[in-house]
Design a protein around this motif. Structure first.
Motif, PDB file in Angstrom:
ATOM      1  N   GLN A 141      -5.978  -8.058  -1.980  1.00 37.17           N
ATOM      2  CA  GLN A 141      -5.133  -7.183  -1.183  1.00 37.17           C
ATOM      3  C   GLN A 141      -5.155  -5.738  -1.678  1.00 37.17           C
ATOM      4  OE1 GLN A 141      -4.210  -9.013  -3.713  1.00 37.17           O
ATOM      5  NE2 GLN A 141      -1.998  -9.104  -4.011  1.00 37.17           N
ATOM      6  N   GLN A 143      -6.902  -2.497  -1.971  1.00 31.15           N
ATOM      7  CA  GLN A 143      -8.016  -1.845  -1.284  1.00 31.15           C
ATOM      8  C   GLN A 143      -8.720  -0.813  -2.151  1.00 31.15           C
ATOM      9  OE1 GLN A 143      -9.001  -2.953   1.829  1.00 31.15           O
ATOM     10  NE2 GLN A 143      -7.435  -4.487   1.344  1.00 31.15           N
ATOM     11  N   ALA A 144      -8.012  -0.223  -3.110  1.00 26.60           N
ATOM     12  CA  ALA A 144      -8.617   0.784  -3.985  1.00 26.60           C
ATOM     13  C   ALA A 144      -9.706   0.147  -4.833  1.00 26.60           C
ATOM     14  CB  ALA A 144      -7.545   1.411  -4.866  1.00 26.60           C
ATOM     15  N   ARG A 145     -10.680   0.972  -5.231  1.00 24.18           N
ATOM     16  CA  ARG A 145     -11.792   0.493  -6.047  1.00 24.18           C
ATOM     17  C   ARG A 145     -11.946   1.371  -7.280  1.00 24.18           C
ATOM     18  NH1 ARG A 145     -11.057  -3.342  -3.741  1.00 24.18           N
ATOM     19  NH2 ARG A 145     -12.423  -4.685  -2.515  1.00 24.18           N
ATOM     20  N   HIS A 207      -1.096  -8.785  -7.659  1.00 26.70           N
ATOM     21  CA  HIS A 207      -1.998  -7.643  -7.490  1.00 26.70           C
ATOM     22  C   HIS A 207      -2.970  -7.469  -8.649  1.00 26.70           C
ATOM     23  CE1 HIS A 207       1.454  -6.665  -4.866  1.00 26.70           C
ATOM     24  NE2 HIS A 207       0.572  -6.017  -4.130  1.00 26.70           N
ATOM     25  N   GLN A 226     -11.686  -8.166  -7.915  1.00 24.31           N
ATOM     26  CA  GLN A 226     -12.363  -6.956  -8.369  1.00 24.31           C
ATOM     27  C   GLN A 226     -12.194  -6.800  -9.885  1.00 24.31           C
ATOM     28  OE1 GLN A 226     -11.953  -2.069  -8.111  1.00 24.31           O
ATOM     29  NE2 GLN A 226     -10.666  -3.361  -6.819  1.00 24.31           N
TER      30      GLN A 226
END
Length: 330
Positions: A141, A143-145, A207, A226
């Protein structure tokens, strides 16, 4: 406790030597008594499938072969491994060991003075087996990378959370240290073990988490989680494609998780040395070293004195973090 009872409920791992009597013996009252005399119990404070459990099961069979007795892996999850550590500290059968994580042997009493055992007086160091940096992971969930996760976490404040395998674990203390440096306010959610943390992340309920490389990379390579950064000073051979914290904007933070074996303080020094020597021999075998590397570990394999030094240095460093952040549990 008679570890021969209830073996159908636990993992009984027989070495090549089977149940044969060990040639190791110690003098007692003018006679000679072989040791170990019966199966050894290796207590693990986390559930099956967790990183410490996998380490224990990788080592149990070759350890049994060297000691001449079966090794029973006994999972007793709860309280970030401290329930199992207390069981080891209280054991009086002379055949109980514990495979433990950092917190069980360093900061348990600092975080909670009511902890029923004192890692520095009730447990005997045996060997530091393996170590690894942690991997900061983000759930699907997020979205930032990469470095953008920092800004996203700052903006989210306490609307984000993070998971750990329990209060007082390095995944908990380490994340609190990261938060204090990065200006985050994510809410801590403890779980029984890392498998449960990962499942919660995959469901979109958590998160962030600091995970051992072996578990983190399994998920990152398939794109399910990620891998944001490793908690080492530079890139780790365990995760060469994952940037370090310094590369994504947080220098001067280094954290290592480790697994070690400890015994009750009452265990005979000769027996502690016997187990330590056997463990060092096991972890340095090429096939075992390769298995542990695949699981996300770098082999260490120390003497009892080497583990004692690591416990002392890590306790001093984490004491500073605990006192600065005023962390207490219980």
């Amino acid at each position: 406790m008679n570890v021969g009872k209830g073996l159908t409920r636990r993992s009984l791992v027989l070495g090549a030597a089977g149940g044969a009597l060990s040639p190791w013996a110690v003098a007692q009252g003018g006679g000679v008594t072989a040791w170990p005399q019966r199966p050894l119990r290796l207590v693990v404070g986390f559930p099956p499938g967790s990183s410490p459990d996998t380490t224990a099961r990788t080592l149990a069979e070759p350890l049994a072969a060297r000691l001449g007795q079966p090794v029973v892996v006994d999972n007793r999850p709860g309280a970030a491994g401290n329930i199992a550590a207390d069981a080891v500290a209280r054991a009086t059968d002379g055949h109980t060991l514990g495979l433990m994580i950092n917190g069980n042997l360093t900061v348990a009493k600092l975080l909670n003075p009511a902890t029923p055992y004192d890692p520095h007086t009730d447990l005997a160091p045996v060997s530091l087996l393996v170590k690894a940096p942690l991997v900061l992971c983000a759930g699907p969930q997020v979205q930032a990378r990469g470095a953008a996760v920092w800004a996203a976490a700052q903006q989210a404040g306490d609307r984000w959370n993070y998971g750990s395998p329990g209060v007082g674990t390095l995944a908990h203390l380490g994340m609190e240290l990261l938060q204090s440096r990065a200006g985050w306010r994510a809410v801590h959610v403890p779980f029984p073990g890392n498998p449960q943390v990962i499942q919660a992340m995959l469901r979109g309920e958590v998160h962030l988490a600091l995970l051992p490389p072996g578990l983190a990379l399994q998920q990152a390579e398939t794109g399910r989680l990620q891998a944001v950064a490793v908690t080492s000073g530079g890139r780790s051979p365990l995760a060469p494609h994952v940037p370090s914290l310094a590369e994504v904007g947080l220098p001067d933070v280094e954290l290592e998780v480790w697994n070690a074996v400890a015994a009750p303080r009452a265990m005979a020094a000769a027996h502690v040395a016997r187990v330590a020597n056997a463990l060092v021999d096991v972890v340095r075998q090429p096939d075992i070293r390769a298995k542990l590397f695949q699981q996300g570990w770098q082999v260490v394999g120390t003497s009892p004195e080497g583990l004692a030094r690591r416990i002392a240095s890590d306790t001093a460093r984490m004491r500073e973090v605990i006192e600065r952040l005023n962390l207490r549990v219980g």
